[in-house]
Motif scaffolding. Structure first.
Motif, PDB file in Angstrom:
ATOM      1  N   SER A   1      26.057 -16.177 -37.707  1.00  0.00           N
ATOM      2  CA  SER A   1      27.585 -16.655 -37.126  1.00  0.00           C
ATOM      3  C   SER A   1      27.795 -15.768 -35.996  1.00  0.00           C
ATOM      4  N   VAL A   2      27.394 -14.772 -35.789  1.00  0.00           N
ATOM      5  CA  VAL A   2      27.461 -14.155 -34.054  1.00  0.00           C
ATOM      6  C   VAL A   2      26.866 -14.860 -33.165  1.00  0.00           C
ATOM      7  N   ASN A   3      25.435 -15.346 -33.417  1.00  0.00           N
ATOM      8  CA  ASN A   3      24.905 -15.974 -32.466  1.00  0.00           C
ATOM      9  C   ASN A   3      25.527 -17.482 -32.328  1.00  0.00           C
ATOM     10  N   ARG A   4      26.110 -18.206 -33.363  1.00  0.00           N
ATOM     11  CA  ARG A   4      26.630 -19.453 -33.287  1.00  0.00           C
ATOM     12  C   ARG A   4      28.059 -19.254 -32.368  1.00  0.00           C
ATOM     13  N   GLN A   5      28.657 -18.045 -32.524  1.00  0.00           N
ATOM     14  CA  GLN A   5      29.784 -17.863 -31.768  1.00  0.00           C
ATOM     15  C   GLN A   5      29.558 -17.629 -30.296  1.00  0.00           C
ATOM     16  N   PHE A   6      28.365 -17.006 -30.021  1.00  0.00           N
ATOM     17  CA  PHE A   6      27.963 -16.828 -28.784  1.00  0.00           C
ATOM     18  C   PHE A   6      27.459 -18.234 -28.095  1.00  0.00           C
ATOM     19  N   GLN A   7      26.692 -18.920 -28.630  1.00  0.00           N
ATOM     20  CA  GLN A   7      26.557 -20.176 -28.168  1.00  0.00           C
ATOM     21  C   GLN A   7      27.667 -21.113 -27.814  1.00  0.00           C
ATOM     22  N   GLU A   8      28.751 -21.273 -28.889  1.00  0.00           N
ATOM     23  CA  GLU A   8      29.884 -21.800 -28.668  1.00  0.00           C
ATOM     24  C   GLU A   8      30.673 -21.273 -27.317  1.00  0.00           C
TER      25      GLU A   8
ATOM     26  N   THR B   1      27.359  -7.879 -24.559  1.00  0.00           N
ATOM     27  CA  THR B   1      25.948  -7.265 -24.770  1.00  0.00           C
ATOM     28  C   THR B   1      26.463  -6.013 -25.483  1.00  0.00           C
ATOM     29  N   GLU B   2      27.609  -5.187 -25.351  1.00  0.00           N
ATOM     30  CA  GLU B   2      27.839  -3.977 -25.864  1.00  0.00           C
ATOM     31  C   GLU B   2      28.294  -4.489 -27.424  1.00  0.00           C
ATOM     32  N   GLU B   3      28.736  -5.824 -27.730  1.00  0.00           N
ATOM     33  CA  GLU B   3      29.053  -5.867 -29.287  1.00  0.00           C
ATOM     34  C   GLU B   3      27.781  -6.374 -29.819  1.00  0.00           C
ATOM     35  N   LEU B   4      26.940  -7.074 -29.138  1.00  0.00           N
ATOM     36  CA  LEU B   4      25.679  -7.527 -29.519  1.00  0.00           C
ATOM     37  C   LEU B   4      24.840  -6.228 -30.100  1.00  0.00           C
ATOM     38  N   GLN B   5      24.685  -5.405 -29.201  1.00  0.00           N
ATOM     39  CA  GLN B   5      24.142  -3.877 -29.455  1.00  0.00           C
ATOM     40  C   GLN B   5      24.723  -3.253 -30.641  1.00  0.00           C
TER      41      GLN B   5
END
Length: 164
Positions: free
Chosen positions: A15-22, A72-76
């Motif tokens: 879900s996070v990856n999809r949001q990043f892609q969007e 980047t911080e959110e992903l980490q």
């Protein structure tokens, strides 16, 4: 239960990856639109807008770098949470496995005790049967011996009467 947690974490990560892609797609579209509009504006107002455009580029770059830093911080942070969650799942699984090992050991010990008790009971039963069989054989042997002695006595008596 552990599989559910792994699936949940996988779905959250996707879900996070999809949001990043969007977000990346929206940003790309916006950048494309901005470039197109900026290019058209440059053609008509090139001399007047050069200074303003450089300022805008600087702001956009700073904004994008800030957004990248936040992402980047959110992903980490998300990766840290997932790692912590997986470690917790591993610990919990280890505790469950140890519990199952202990329970299996108890079952094995109980089964061994049952087999031992069963063996003792069967041995006692067979010993009783053997003793009863020996007693019966001894009784029959004694009875046959008495009959034999009685018949021998009769034969001797008959032979004596015959001789007389």
């Amino acid at each position: 239960m552990d599989q559910e947690l792994v699936q949940y974490l996988d779905s959250r990560f996707q879900s996070v990856n999809r949001q990043f892609q969007e977000l990346r797609g929206e940003m790309s579209e916006q950048l494309q639109g901005l470039r197109g509009g900026t290019t058209e504006g440059f053609q008509g107002l090139r001399g007047e807008m050069t200074v303003g455009l450089q300022g805008l580029r600087g702001e956009m770059t700073a904004g994008l770098q800030g957004l990248r830093g936040e992402m980047t911080e959110e992903l980490q942070e998300l990766q840290g949470e997932m790692t912590a969650g997986l470690e917790e799942v591993k610990r919990h699984s280890g505790v469950l496995v140890e519990g199952l090992r202990h329970e299996l050991q108890l079952v094995a010990e109980g089964f061994a005790m049952h087999v031992q008790v069963q063996h003792v009971q069967e041995r006692e039963y067979h010993d009783r049967q053997h003793q009863e069989t020996r007693a019966l054989i001894r009784s029959l042997y004694d009875e046959l011996r008495q009959q034999h002695d009685h018949l021998r006595q009769r034969v001797e008596n008959l032979e004596q009467k015959r001789q007389d």
